[in-house]
Enzyme design. Structure first.
Site, PDB file in Angstrom:
ATOM      1  N   MET A  31       0.845  -1.198   0.000  1.00  0.00           N
ATOM      2  CA  MET A  31       0.000   0.000   0.000  1.00  0.00           C
ATOM      3  C   MET A  31       0.879   1.247   0.000  1.00  0.00           C
ATOM      4  SD  MET A  31      -3.413  -0.915   2.083  1.00  0.00           S
ATOM      5  CE  MET A  31      -2.838  -0.616   3.737  1.00  0.00           C
ATOM      6  N   GLY A  32       2.147   1.123  -0.444  1.00  0.00           N
ATOM      7  CA  GLY A  32       3.048   2.274  -0.463  1.00  0.00           C
ATOM      8  C   GLY A  32       3.525   2.609   0.942  1.00  0.00           C
ATOM      9  N   LEU A  34       6.619   3.066   1.679  1.00  0.00           N
ATOM     10  CA  LEU A  34       7.586   1.961   1.723  1.00  0.00           C
ATOM     11  C   LEU A  34       8.724   2.191   2.715  1.00  0.00           C
ATOM     12  CD1 LEU A  34       7.856   1.184  -2.096  1.00  0.00           C
ATOM     13  CD2 LEU A  34       6.302   0.187  -0.403  1.00  0.00           C
ATOM     14  N   ALA A  36      12.058  -0.257   4.998  1.00  0.00           N
ATOM     15  CA  ALA A  36      13.006  -1.361   4.774  1.00  0.00           C
ATOM     16  C   ALA A  36      12.323  -2.731   4.792  1.00  0.00           C
ATOM     17  CB  ALA A  36      14.115  -1.308   5.819  1.00  0.00           C
ATOM     18  N   GLY A  37      11.196  -2.850   5.515  1.00  0.00           N
ATOM     19  CA  GLY A  37      10.460  -4.119   5.525  1.00  0.00           C
ATOM     20  C   GLY A  37       9.945  -4.449   4.127  1.00  0.00           C
ATOM     21  N   HIS A  38       9.339  -3.464   3.485  1.00  0.00           N
ATOM     22  CA  HIS A  38       8.854  -3.683   2.109  1.00  0.00           C
ATOM     23  C   HIS A  38      10.017  -4.034   1.173  1.00  0.00           C
ATOM     24  CE1 HIS A  38       5.658  -0.775   3.581  1.00  0.00           C
ATOM     25  NE2 HIS A  38       4.927  -1.786   3.164  1.00  0.00           N
ATOM     26  N   LYS A 150       5.281  -9.718   9.336  1.00  0.00           N
ATOM     27  CA  LYS A 150       4.764  -8.697  10.250  1.00  0.00           C
ATOM     28  C   LYS A 150       3.244  -8.847  10.366  1.00  0.00           C
ATOM     29  CE  LYS A 150       4.083  -4.656  12.283  1.00  0.00           C
ATOM     30  NZ  LYS A 150       3.002  -4.049  11.603  1.00  0.00           N
ATOM     31  N   ASP A 151       2.594  -9.015   9.222  1.00  0.00           N
ATOM     32  CA  ASP A 151       1.152  -9.271   9.204  1.00  0.00           C
ATOM     33  C   ASP A 151       0.966 -10.782   9.098  1.00  0.00           C
ATOM     34  OD1 ASP A 151      -0.104  -6.478   9.034  1.00  0.00           O
ATOM     35  OD2 ASP A 151       1.445  -6.420   7.509  1.00  0.00           O
ATOM     36  N   SER A 187       4.352   1.169   8.401  1.00  0.00           N
ATOM     37  CA  SER A 187       4.036   2.519   7.914  1.00  0.00           C
ATOM     38  C   SER A 187       3.379   3.328   9.021  1.00  0.00           C
ATOM     39  CB  SER A 187       3.100   2.438   6.714  1.00  0.00           C
ATOM     40  OG  SER A 187       3.644   1.572   5.749  1.00  0.00           O
TER      41      SER A 187
HETATM   42  O1  PAF Z   1      -0.009  -5.708   3.829  1.00  0.00           O
HETATM   43  C1  PAF Z   1      -0.441  -4.806   3.078  1.00  0.00           C
HETATM   44  O2  PAF Z   1       0.231  -3.802   2.818  1.00  0.00           O
HETATM   45  C2  PAF Z   1      -1.818  -4.931   2.469  1.00  0.00           C
HETATM   46  O3  PAF Z   1      -2.696  -5.527   3.365  1.00  0.00           O
HETATM   47  C3  PAF Z   1      -1.832  -5.656   1.110  1.00  0.00           C
HETATM   48  C4  PAF Z   1      -1.394  -7.103   1.255  1.00  0.00           C
HETATM   49  C5  PAF Z   1      -0.913  -4.943   0.137  1.00  0.00           C
HETATM   50  C6  PAF Z   1      -3.244  -5.662   0.530  1.00  0.00           C
HETATM   51  O4  PAF Z   1      -3.716  -4.372   0.328  1.00  0.00           O
END
Ligand code: PAF
Length: 279
Positions: A31-32, A34, A36-38, A150-151, A187
């Site tokens: 979801m932007g 961004l 270091a995890g991303h 993380k999620d 974020s």
């Molecule tokens: O983890 C996220 O950033 C969001 O839940 C995802 C997986 C991009 C879905 O919108």
């Protein structure tokens, strides 16, 4: 600058070019905002596939009316610069109308796993996530798609839906990236005041201690209770849950005889933080 497309048609045209050359594709949905995890997700994708596509889409369907859709951290230029520097091949940045055109009516609900813990405290959240992830996977049909631990519950929900809906993609996961003091990168950490930011690492510290104690055979219920007390004492405003669950099913466990995970969601000021640690 990294190539950016905004429509599903353009996305498919680029991916078709890659496919025709026999190139493998990794998808990294984000979801932007961004951090270091991303970027660790991007690196895994780049290590495993020949082409990496990152999606930037703040999915309105996973925000409740009371949540932070309007204020969710957005930094389009910064995100694109980071993705360019990582060597990403394509960014898919659709508008809400492209993903959910007028008349859009379908949702994906993952029963059981999607209804507990985060699902219980954020009604509609996992249906929003499952719906958009299903759409992105079907739009791109990548070889792999990468998500962060993380999620953790989200990762399990996504694994479940790809199996249940026979989506031919391998779901890969990446361990949590933490700041030096242990706070998991998110974020939403941007919402914390200086004082809250100092308290925030207590979440990881507490979960680590619970994981260690349960691993040594301590009573699960007592440990969970101790963990909640620790967080409230440290200044967290509330704890939605702090529990030890089976690492695959998230079923309740009475000990650490199978792989287990300590998971928690707690509020600091008005910011809700989640974290998890393997037992
Ligand atoms: O983890 C996220 O950033 C969001 O839940 C995802 C997986 C991009 C879905 O919108």
């Amino acid at each position: 600058m990294v190539e950016t497309v905004r429509t599903i048609q353009e996305l498919r045209a680029v991916l078709k070019r890659w496919r025709q050359k026999g190139e493998t594709v990794g998808l990294v949905p984000t979801m932007g905002g961004l951090h270091a995890g991303h970027l660790s997700l991007v690196r895994l994708s780049r290590a495993k596939t020949m082409r990496t596509c990152v999606t930037l889409f703040v999915n309105p369907k996973q925000f409740a009316p009371t949540e932070d859709l309007d204020t969710y951290p957005r930094d389009e230029d910064g995100d694109l610069a980071k993705l360019e520097a990582e060597g990403v091949d394509l960014v898919f940045q659709p508008g809400a109308d492209e993903v959910y055109p007028a008349g859009y009516a379908t949702s994906v609900h993952v029963g059981g796993l999607g209804d507990i813990l985060e699902g219980e405290h954020r009604p509609g959240f996992f249906t929003g996530v499952a719906t958009v992830v299903t759409k992105l996977l079907v739009q791109a049909l990548p070889d792999i798609a990468v998500f962060g631990e993380k999620d953790y519950q989200q990762l399990l929900v996504i694994r479940r839906l790809t199996r249940d809906l026979d989506i031919p993609v391998r779901i890969e996961s990446v361990p949590i990236v933490r700041d030096d003091d242990g706070l998991a990168l998110s974020s939403r950490n941007a919402y914390l005041s200086d004082a809250e930011r100092k308290t925030a690492p207590v979440l990881f510290g507490t979960l680590s201690q619970v994981a260690e104690n349960v691993g040594r055979g301590a009573n699960v219920a007592e440990q969970a209770e101790w963990g909640v007390d620790q967080l409230l004492h440290a200044g967290f405003a509330g704890v939605d849950y702090l529990c030890v669950r089976d690492a695959d099913s998230l079923d309740e466990v009475s000990g650490a005889s199978r792989p287990a995970r300590v998971l928690a969601a707690a509020t600091l000021g008005s910011t809700r933080l989640i974290d998890n640690v393997a037992v």
